[in-house]
Scaffold this motif. Sequence first.
Motif: not given
Length: 82
Positions: A1-12
């Motif tokens: 799972x990636x995490x957004x580099x701009x807001x920190x939101x998990x991208x599931x």
Amino acid sequence: MKQCIACGMPMKKIDDYPLGDTTKDYCKFCARPDGSMQNYDEKLSSMTQFIIRTQGLNPGVAQKSAAFMMSKLPAWKSNSDD
């Protein structure tokens, strides 16, 4: 799972990515309609509005909170005063 580099939101899921493009390092909330990433001022404004809406802070405090949170994220390291 990636995490957004701009807001920190998990991208599931695919829907979390701009235009469903899983090669992007940022989420749909940090993207412009064309799929490109928002700049610092655009993200600061939208994150400030999000904080006002979800936490009820006044605009000045919300903007300072947003700027502090953003300073810890990879996309905005060059914008921080740390």
